[in-house]
Design an enzyme around this catalytic site. Structure first.
Site, PDB file in Angstrom:
ATOM      1  N   ASN A  35       0.927  -1.173  -0.114  1.00 16.75           N
ATOM      2  CA  ASN A  35       0.004   0.092   0.059  1.00 16.75           C
ATOM      3  C   ASN A  35       0.865   1.276  -0.010  1.00 16.75           C
ATOM      4  O   ASN A  35       0.290   2.281   0.187  1.00 16.75           O
ATOM      5  CB  ASN A  35      -1.166  -0.059   1.093  1.00 16.75           C
ATOM      6  N   ARG A  51       3.531   7.330  11.094  1.00 13.75           N
ATOM      7  CA  ARG A  51       2.762   6.868  12.397  1.00 13.75           C
ATOM      8  C   ARG A  51       2.641   8.034  13.288  1.00 13.75           C
ATOM      9  O   ARG A  51       3.623   8.872  13.430  1.00 13.75           O
ATOM     10  CB  ARG A  51       3.780   5.773  13.235  1.00 13.75           C
ATOM     11  N   GLN A  63      -4.304   3.633  18.512  1.00 14.45           N
ATOM     12  CA  GLN A  63      -5.352   3.630  17.674  1.00 14.45           C
ATOM     13  C   GLN A  63      -6.299   2.322  18.071  1.00 14.45           C
ATOM     14  O   GLN A  63      -5.843   1.225  18.445  1.00 14.45           O
ATOM     15  CB  GLN A  63      -4.885   3.193  16.070  1.00 14.45           C
ATOM     16  N   HIS A  97      -7.298   5.956  10.028  1.00 14.49           N
ATOM     17  CA  HIS A  97      -6.124   5.450   9.466  1.00 14.49           C
ATOM     18  C   HIS A  97      -6.760   4.720   8.334  1.00 14.49           C
ATOM     19  O   HIS A  97      -6.892   3.482   8.646  1.00 14.49           O
ATOM     20  CB  HIS A  97      -5.509   4.285  10.543  1.00 14.49           C
TER      21      HIS A  97
HETATM   22  P1  NAD Z   1      10.409   1.600   3.127  1.00 13.35           P
HETATM   23  O1  NAD Z   1      11.006   0.838   4.233  1.00 13.35           O
HETATM   24  O2  NAD Z   1      10.420   1.659   2.116  1.00 13.35           O
HETATM   25  O3  NAD Z   1      10.936   3.089   3.755  1.00 13.35           O
HETATM   26  C1  NAD Z   1      11.162   3.538   5.112  1.00 13.35           C
HETATM   27  C2  NAD Z   1      12.514   4.576   4.751  1.00 13.35           C
HETATM   28  O4  NAD Z   1      12.706   5.154   6.215  1.00 13.35           O
HETATM   29  C3  NAD Z   1      13.704   4.255   4.394  1.00 13.35           C
HETATM   30  O5  NAD Z   1      14.220   4.755   3.271  1.00 13.35           O
HETATM   31  C4  NAD Z   1      14.814   4.284   5.544  1.00 13.35           C
HETATM   32  O6  NAD Z   1      16.111   4.428   5.252  1.00 13.35           O
HETATM   33  C5  NAD Z   1      13.888   5.437   6.273  1.00 13.35           C
HETATM   34  N1  NAD Z   1      14.189   5.696   7.688  1.00 13.35           N
HETATM   35  C6  NAD Z   1      13.981   4.864   8.772  1.00 13.35           C
HETATM   36  N2  NAD Z   1      14.554   5.335   9.953  1.00 13.35           N
HETATM   37  C7  NAD Z   1      14.872   6.392   9.677  1.00 13.35           C
HETATM   38  C8  NAD Z   1      15.563   7.569  10.365  1.00 13.35           C
HETATM   39  N3  NAD Z   1      15.575   7.451  11.700  1.00 13.35           N
HETATM   40  N4  NAD Z   1      15.884   8.885   9.863  1.00 13.35           N
HETATM   41  C9  NAD Z   1      15.700   8.702   8.517  1.00 13.35           C
HETATM   42  N5  NAD Z   1      15.123   7.925   7.477  1.00 13.35           N
HETATM   43  C10 NAD Z   1      14.918   6.695   8.129  1.00 13.35           C
HETATM   44  O7  NAD Z   1       8.763   1.731   3.954  1.00 13.35           O
HETATM   45  P2  NAD Z   1       7.465   2.507   3.232  1.00 13.35           P
HETATM   46  O8  NAD Z   1       6.800   1.659   2.430  1.00 13.35           O
HETATM   47  O9  NAD Z   1       7.987   3.948   2.347  1.00 13.35           O
HETATM   48  O10 NAD Z   1       6.677   2.851   4.456  1.00 13.35           O
HETATM   49  C11 NAD Z   1       7.334   3.661   5.468  1.00 13.35           C
HETATM   50  C12 NAD Z   1       6.381   3.808   6.628  1.00 13.35           C
HETATM   51  O11 NAD Z   1       5.082   4.394   6.165  1.00 13.35           O
HETATM   52  C13 NAD Z   1       6.029   2.474   7.096  1.00 13.35           C
HETATM   53  O12 NAD Z   1       6.823   1.987   8.076  1.00 13.35           O
HETATM   54  C14 NAD Z   1       4.674   2.883   8.028  1.00 13.35           C
HETATM   55  O13 NAD Z   1       4.981   3.161   9.220  1.00 13.35           O
HETATM   56  C15 NAD Z   1       4.281   3.899   7.114  1.00 13.35           C
HETATM   57  N6  NAD Z   1       2.906   3.486   6.217  1.00 13.35           N
HETATM   58  C16 NAD Z   1       1.443   4.179   6.590  1.00 13.35           C
HETATM   59  C17 NAD Z   1       0.678   3.696   5.966  1.00 13.35           C
HETATM   60  C18 NAD Z   1      -0.686   4.127   6.148  1.00 13.35           C
HETATM   61  O14 NAD Z   1      -1.830   3.573   5.768  1.00 13.35           O
HETATM   62  N7  NAD Z   1      -0.788   5.136   6.712  1.00 13.35           N
HETATM   63  C19 NAD Z   1       0.895   2.304   5.253  1.00 13.35           C
HETATM   64  C20 NAD Z   1       1.853   1.948   4.761  1.00 13.35           C
HETATM   65  C21 NAD Z   1       2.920   2.314   5.527  1.00 13.35           C
END
Ligand code: NAD
Length: 412
Positions: A158, A296, A325, A344
Site C-alpha cells: 500500500n 505513524r 489507535q 487510519h
Molecule cells: P520503506 O521501508 O520503503 O521506507 C522507509 C524509509 O525510512 C527508508 O528509506 C529508511 O531508510 C527510512 N528511515 C528509517 N529510519 C529513519 C531515520 N531514523 N531517519 C531517516 N530515515 C529513516 O517503507 P515505506 O513503504 O516507505 O513505508 C514507510 C512507513 O510508512 C511504514 O513503516 C509505516 O509506518 C508507514 N505506512 C503507513 C501507511 C498508512 O496506511 N498510513 C501504510 C503503509 C506504510
C-alpha cells in the site's frame, strides 16, 4: 496438534486475525466499481503478491471482521483454526484470550493489535506475527527478537496508496479544502471566508523525512506541481534519482525542516523516530509550515502539534495516523484547529486490501510449505532485524502507552 496424511505430517495451527469492525450497516451489497485496474509490477520491478490462489473478489471489503482477509476457506481446508475478532484493547478482550495458544497472529496497522512484551510473554505457541499492511511498530520488536518470533509485513502493498493520500492532503491543507467544503455543506457561500487561508502549492519547498517507497513516490507525484523537492533519509538515493527529480538531500532533519513549507513524514516508527517532531524540532520549522504525517502518529508529539497549530507556528496538520489507535475520543488532534485528519485509511483502500490480503496468503503458503518468505517482507527473523527490518528499523520497542487505546468508546 498434528494430522498425518499418506506421506506427510501437517502441523495444525491456530491463526488469530485481528481486524477492524464491519461497516455499521453490515457488509456492502455492491461496490462503486465492478473491478480494479490491473497492475503488473511495483515501480522498482518487484512483483505484486503471488499466492497460489485467492478466495475473494479483488475490490471487496476484506480488512474488516466479516472480510476475514479472504482466508477462512484456505485455512480451514488445511485443517487450521482461524479466529477473527476486532476486540483487542480492554483487559480480558477476546484477542488476549485467544493469543495464549495462537501460533500466528495477523493484525493490520489501521486497527493494530498491540503485541507488547507482556502479551507476547503469554503467547507460548507464537511463531510469527504478520502485518497485513506495512509498519510493524505495533509489535514490540525487541520482545519478538528476544523470543525468536518472526515478524513479517507485505512490503509495497500500500506504499503507493499512501503516496496518493499524501498528495491529496498536501493540496487540501495548502488550498484549505476542508474549510471550503464545510462552508458548502453548511449552505454558505462566503468566498472571503473560504479563501482567507488558501494558497497555491506551486513554487513551495516540499520535503520528506524518509524517501523509501512512500517518500520517494510522494516526491515523484508532487514533481509536476512545479515545486522544489527536498529529502532526508538514513540512506541516500542514487544520484540519477536525485538528478531526475532535482532533489536537495539534507544531512539532518533539522536542516530539512528549516527550509520547507510542507514537510511530509514517511519513516517507520522505531526508537530513533519516536517523538521526533517535538516542541524543539517544530520551533525550528519555517513559521506557518504544514505537516502531513501518514507514517505513524507517535513520530509527532501530540501536545506539541496541537500547540503549534494554535499558535500559528504550523498552518496545518494532516494525516491518517494516530497514537494509539483507535484514538481516544478526547485525543487532542480531533479538535485542534486547521487539521485535516482522517482515521487510519490511506493504506486500506479497497485496491490496497486486495494486495495485502493476497500478500498475507502468500506468506502463509510459504510458511506452511516451509518455503522462504520473500526477503523484503522480513522485519524480524531468527531473533534479528532482517530484510526491510534491518534496512528501515532500529532495535527496541515503540509500543509503550498503547494501553490507552482501551479508552476509545464507540459513541454510536
Ligand atoms: P520503506 O521501508 O520503503 O521506507 C522507509 C524509509 O525510512 C527508508 O528509506 C529508511 O531508510 C527510512 N528511515 C528509517 N529510519 C529513519 C531515520 N531514523 N531517519 C531517516 N530515515 C529513516 O517503507 P515505506 O513503504 O516507505 O513505508 C514507510 C512507513 O510508512 C511504514 O513503516 C509505516 O509506518 C508507514 N505506512 C503507513 C501507511 C498508512 O496506511 N498510513 C501504510 C503503509 C506504510
Amino acid at each position: 496438534m498434528t494430522l498425518t496424511t499418506y506421506n506427510s505430517q501437517i502441523t495444525l495451527m491456530k491463526i488469530l486475525c485481528v481486524l477492524y469492525d464491519d461497516p455499521k450497516g453490515g457488509m456492502p451489497k455492491s461496490y462503486p466499481l465492478s473491478n480494479l485496474p490491473k497492475l503488473n509490477k511495483y515501480p522498482d520491478g518487484m512483483t505484486l503478491p503471488t499466492p497460489k490462489g485467492i478466495d475473494f473478489n479483488p475490490g471487496e471489503l476484506l480488512g474488516c471482521v466479516s472480510g476475514e482477509l479472504g482466508l477462512r476457506k484456505f485455512l480451514e481446508s488445511k485443517g487450521h483454526t482461524l479466529v477473527v475478532t476486532s476486540d483487542k484493547d480492554a483487559k480480558g478482550c477476546k484477542a488476549d484470550k485467544e493469543l495464549v495458544d495462537a501460533d500466528i497472529v495477523i493484525s493490520q496497522p489501521f486497527w493494530p493489535y498491540y503485541l507488547t512484551r507482556e502479551k507476547i510473554e503469554t503467547a507460548k505457541n507464537l511463531k510469527m506475527a504478520i502485518t497485513a499492511g506495512i509498519g510493524s511498530d505495533h509489535v514490540d520488536l525487541q520482545a519478538a527478537m528476544d523470543k525468536k518470533i518472526d515478524v513479517v509485513e507485505v512490503t509495497y502493498c500500500n506504499s503507493r496508496s499512501v503516496a496518493e493520500h499524501i498528495v491529496m492532503m498536501i493540496l487540501s491543507l495548502v488550498r484549505d479544502y476542508h474549510n471550503q467544503h464545510a462552508i458548502v455543506k453548511a449552505g454558505g457561500w462566503n468566498i472571503a471566508d473560504a479563501v482567507q487561508r488558501s494558497y497555491d502549492v506551486e513554487g513551495m519547498h516540499i520535503g520528506t523525512v524518509a524517501a523509501g517507497r512512500i517518500g520517494l513516490d510522494a516526491l515523484r507525484k508532487m514533481k509536476p506541481f512545479d515545486v522544489h523537492l527536498h529529502y532526508f533519509d538514513r540512506h541516500k538515493l542514487p544520484d540519477s534519482v536525485e538528478k531526475e527529480l532535482s532533489l536537495t538531500f539534507h544531512e539532518s532533519v533539522e536542516s530539512l525542516v528549516k527550509v520547507c513549507d510542507v514537510v511530509t513524514i514517511n519513516c517507520p516508527l522505531h526508537p530513533e523516530t519516536e517523538n521526533l517532531f517535538d516542541d524543539k524540532l517544530i520551533s525550528k520549522m519555517k513559521k506557518g509550515a504544514y505537516i502531513v504525517n501518514t507514517a505513524r502518529g507517535k513520530i509527532c508529539n501530540r501536545e506539541a502539534i496541537a500547540k503549534a497549530l494554535k499558535s500559528g507556528q504550523l498552518s496545518g496538520y494532516a494525516g491518517d495516523v494516530w497514537f494509539p489507535q483507535p484514538a481516544p475520543n478526547d485525543h487532542a488532534w480531533r479538535s485542534m484547529p486547521n487539521h485535516g485528519m482522517t482515521p487510519h485509511t490511506s493504506g486500506t483502500s479497497l485496491s490496497a486490501q486486495y494486495r495485502y490480503a493476497a500478500g498475507v496468503r502468500e506468506i502463509l503458503e510459504c510458511f506452511f510449505d516451509k518455503k522462504p518468505i520473500r526477503d523484503p517482507y522480513l522485519i524480524v527473523q531468527n531473533g534479528q532485524l532482517a530484510g526491510m527490518g534491518a534496512h528501515s528499523y532500529s532495535k527496541g520497542s515503540a509500543t509503550g502507552g498503547s494501553e490507552e487505546a482501551a479508552k476509545y468508546k464507540k459513541n454510536n
